[in-house]
Design a protein around this motif. Structure first.
Motif, PDB file in Angstrom:
ATOM      1  N   GLY A   1      31.507   7.676  37.134  1.00 18.44           N
ATOM      2  CA  GLY A   1      32.455   6.511  36.787  1.00 18.44           C
ATOM      3  C   GLY A   1      32.146   5.420  37.696  1.00 18.44           C
TER       4      GLY A   1
ATOM      5  N   THR B   1      34.212  14.832  39.745  1.00 21.58           N
ATOM      6  CA  THR B   1      34.039  13.368  39.347  1.00 21.58           C
ATOM      7  C   THR B   1      32.739  12.735  40.502  1.00 21.58           C
ATOM      8  OG1 THR B   1      35.638  12.592  40.908  1.00 21.58           O
ATOM      9  CG2 THR B   1      36.277  13.032  38.335  1.00 21.58           C
TER      10      THR B   1
ATOM     11  N   THR C   1      34.950   4.361  33.353  1.00 17.62           N
ATOM     12  CA  THR C   1      35.565   4.020  34.625  1.00 17.62           C
ATOM     13  C   THR C   1      35.983   4.865  35.436  1.00 17.62           C
ATOM     14  OG1 THR C   1      36.285   2.130  33.213  1.00 17.62           O
ATOM     15  CG2 THR C   1      37.259   2.531  35.652  1.00 17.62           C
ATOM     16  N   HIS C   2      36.669   5.968  35.117  1.00 14.22           N
ATOM     17  CA  HIS C   2      37.531   6.920  36.171  1.00 14.22           C
ATOM     18  C   HIS C   2      36.577   8.220  36.184  1.00 14.22           C
ATOM     19  CE1 HIS C   2      40.337   4.066  37.259  1.00 14.22           C
ATOM     20  NE2 HIS C   2      40.734   3.833  36.097  1.00 14.22           N
TER      21      HIS C   2
ATOM     22  N   ALA D   1      37.878   8.833  39.605  1.00 11.82           N
ATOM     23  CA  ALA D   1      39.280   9.421  39.805  1.00 11.82           C
ATOM     24  C   ALA D   1      38.918  10.526  41.000  1.00 11.82           C
ATOM     25  CB  ALA D   1      40.194   9.802  38.966  1.00 11.82           C
TER      26      ALA D   1
ATOM     27  N   SER E   1      37.240  10.795  34.509  1.00 13.18           N
ATOM     28  CA  SER E   1      38.096  11.755  34.509  1.00 13.18           C
ATOM     29  C   SER E   1      38.487  12.379  33.050  1.00 13.18           C
ATOM     30  CB  SER E   1      39.430  11.411  34.785  1.00 13.18           C
ATOM     31  OG  SER E   1      40.016  10.298  33.984  1.00 13.18           O
TER      32      SER E   1
END
Length: 193
Positions: free
Chosen positions: A94, A121, A69-70, A98, A72
């Motif tokens: 992601g 990212t 998702t992020h 993030a 990170s």
């Protein structure tokens, strides 16, 4: 799954329970919707790998993109681990990136001889190419189909950011290292065939 195996769901549940008790598989609740249960081979035990065979069958891929998702922690750790295990190019992305890679991921990578520098990212839509093999290391990314029209391999690695401890990042990386090594060998074997 019971339909694909031609087996009644209660019989499938019984066999999964037996395999779990024997230490061959583990079950985990989705970090995403908490309703799904994922079943995974216990890849850290060499005896399990002997039971199921030494190499999974994988489609060939010119590049592997690890997604969470992020973007990170897990996806960056997976990219770095895979690049060390394989000569096949890799990237990470992601679904809702993030602003930066988590310091705990950077520290864990350093403790295990991996370098996360130079890889900011990124959003999956900006990274993904049509012929990439996608590996979702995150339940949320997998369950939302990455926001894209494609199937992904799913690793279901617990999110170390939630706990934030060195032990959590190292445990996630330990899982990733085993899986990245096996994926690297499987893809290399496929390309050499």
């Amino acid at each position: 799954m019971s339909g694909r195996l031609g087996m009644a769901s209660n019989l499938l549940a019984h066999h999964l329970k037996v395999l779990q008790a024997a230490g061959v598989v583990r079950r985990s609740r989705s970090e995403g919707d908490r309703r799904r249960t994922y079943v995974a081979l216990e890849l850290g035990d060499p005896a399990v790998l002997e039971v199921v065979g030494s190499r999974p069958m994988m489609p060939g891929a010119p590049r592997v993109v690890f997604v969470c998702t992020h973007n990170s922690a897990r996806s960056h750790l997976a990219r770095a681990a895979f690049e060390r295990a394989s000569g096949i190019p890799a990237a990470s992305a992601g679904t809702a990136p993030a602003s930066s890679v988590h310091p705990g991921a950077v520290d864990s990578a350093g403790r295990h001889g991996l370098d996360l520098s130079g890889h900011p990212t990124a959003h999956v839509a900006d990274v993904l190419r049509p012929d990439d093999l996608v590996v979702a290391v995150c339940d949320n990314a997998y369950e939302t189909s990455l926001g894209l029209d494609r199937t992904a391999v799913h690793w279901s690695v617990p999110d170390p950011v939630r706990t934030g401890t060195d032990a959590a990042f190292d445990a996630a990386l330990a899982q990733i290292l085993v899986r990245a090594d096996r994926l690297g060998h499987a893809l290399t074997d496929t390309q050499e065939s």
